[in-house]
Write a protein that holds these residues in place. Structure first.
Motif, PDB file in Angstrom:
ATOM      1  N   GLU A 279       0.816  -1.214   0.000  1.00 37.50           N
ATOM      2  CA  GLU A 279       0.000   0.000   0.000  1.00 37.50           C
ATOM      3  C   GLU A 279       0.853   1.269   0.000  1.00 37.50           C
ATOM      4  O   GLU A 279       0.534   2.244  -0.688  1.00 37.50           O
ATOM      5  CB  GLU A 279      -0.938   0.000   1.222  1.00 37.50           C
TER       6      GLU A 279
ATOM      7  N   LYS B 130       0.766   3.861  -3.195  1.00 39.70           N
ATOM      8  CA  LYS B 130       0.334   5.246  -3.009  1.00 39.70           C
ATOM      9  C   LYS B 130       1.374   6.217  -3.560  1.00 39.70           C
ATOM     10  O   LYS B 130       1.033   7.226  -4.177  1.00 39.70           O
ATOM     11  CB  LYS B 130       0.094   5.514  -1.523  1.00 39.70           C
TER      12      LYS B 130
ATOM     13  N   TRP C  87      -5.525  -2.052  -9.199  1.00 34.39           N
ATOM     14  CA  TRP C  87      -5.142  -1.684  -7.827  1.00 34.39           C
ATOM     15  C   TRP C  87      -5.084  -0.170  -7.668  1.00 34.39           C
ATOM     16  O   TRP C  87      -5.506   0.372  -6.640  1.00 34.39           O
ATOM     17  CB  TRP C  87      -3.793  -2.299  -7.477  1.00 34.39           C
TER      18      TRP C  87
ATOM     19  N   GLU D 280      -8.754   1.297  -7.715  1.00 35.65           N
ATOM     20  CA  GLU D 280      -9.486   0.982  -6.484  1.00 35.65           C
ATOM     21  C   GLU D 280      -9.162   1.953  -5.358  1.00 35.65           C
ATOM     22  O   GLU D 280      -9.952   2.118  -4.431  1.00 35.65           O
ATOM     23  CB  GLU D 280      -9.151  -0.453  -6.037  1.00 35.65           C
ATOM     24  N   ARG D 281      -8.004   2.604  -5.452  1.00 32.39           N
ATOM     25  CA  ARG D 281      -7.570   3.556  -4.412  1.00 32.39           C
ATOM     26  C   ARG D 281      -7.671   4.995  -4.898  1.00 32.39           C
ATOM     27  O   ARG D 281      -7.065   5.894  -4.314  1.00 32.39           O
ATOM     28  CB  ARG D 281      -6.143   3.200  -3.990  1.00 32.39           C
TER      29      ARG D 281
END
Length: 242
Positions: free
Chosen positions: A165, A169, A196, A199-200
């Motif tokens: 994560e 980011k 991925w 989704e964030r």
């Protein structure tokens, strides 16, 4: 046959350490250079299907970038429980060196952490994400771009099916992300990495490069034939950075 065995091992909660030794499309080391190639090869396989369980189970897929990282990976995960798959290339690859061109990245003091992405170099213009035998080629391309004044970063992702994560980011906040791999472009890491990011709510310009053509295995020509050589990577970086 492999899918059946993996499925039965997963359903029975077995501990498995599996090595796929001829992954990717790179040149095979042959004792006799005059021997023919492998004929039409396995390039279209979905290697990430090794992680074929449901969401309540998990397998672990690792693809080291050089011999030193291979040693570190095997030593770290050998006694872990569950299904572990270690991929390696068919070819000799150089050691990954730090930006000084002398220090081995996976040398003294390095410890492999499962699930952790590794920053080879940071960059403000965007990031290339790679692994395995494509990492040194991606590193070549990144260094060429940096010499031209394009501040590109490089991430090594040895744990293929685990989201880091923190690193996601970081790269997702940059102007672009390019995944470079030798797995099937339809089903490889690149096809998942973009999801991925979305989704964030991370929306950099995104691209991914992988194997797209059938061909004979074991030949060095496969890398440029698949447009995965450093020059092709540089071109894609420039397109994404415009």
């Amino acid at each position: 046959m492999v899918i059946s065995e993996v499925t039965m091992a997963r359903l029975n909660n077995c501990n498995v350490l599996c090595h796929f030794s001829h992954s990717g499309v790179d040149e095979m080391v042959r004792l006799d250079p005059l021997l023919p190639a492998d004929n039409t090869c396995h390039f279209g396989l979905n290697s990430l299907f090794a992680d074929n369980g449901l969401s309540d189970t998990h397998s672990f897929l690792y693809f080291p970038a050089d011999a030193l990282q291979m040693t570190a990976v095997v030593q770290r995960v050998f006694f872990d429980r569950g299904l572990r798959f270690v991929f390696s290339t068919r070819s000799k690859v150089p050691y990954i060196l730090k930006e000084d061109g002398k220090t081995k990245f996976f040398g003294d003091g390095y410890e492999f952490v499962p699930g952790k992405d590794e920053t080879i170099v940071d960059g403000k213009a965007g990031y290339v994400v790679s692994f395995g035998e494509m990492l040194y080629r991606a590193w070549d391309a990144v260094l060429r771009c940096r010499e031209l004044g394009l501040d590109v970063g490089l991430i090594n992702k040895p744990s293929l099916n685990v989201v880091d994560e923190q690193t996601l980011k970081k790269v997702g906040a940059s102007p672009f992300v390019l995944v470079v791999e030798s797995f099937n472009q339809k089903t490889g890491l690149g096809s998942k990495f973009g999801t991925w990011l979305l989704e964030r709510q991370l929306t950099p310009r995104y691209g991914y490069m992988g194997t797209t053509r059938e061909g004979s295995g074991g030949l060095w020509e496969q890398i440029p034939h698949q447009s995965l050589d450093p020059q092709a990577i540089v071109l894609k970086i420039k397109q994404l950075s415009q």
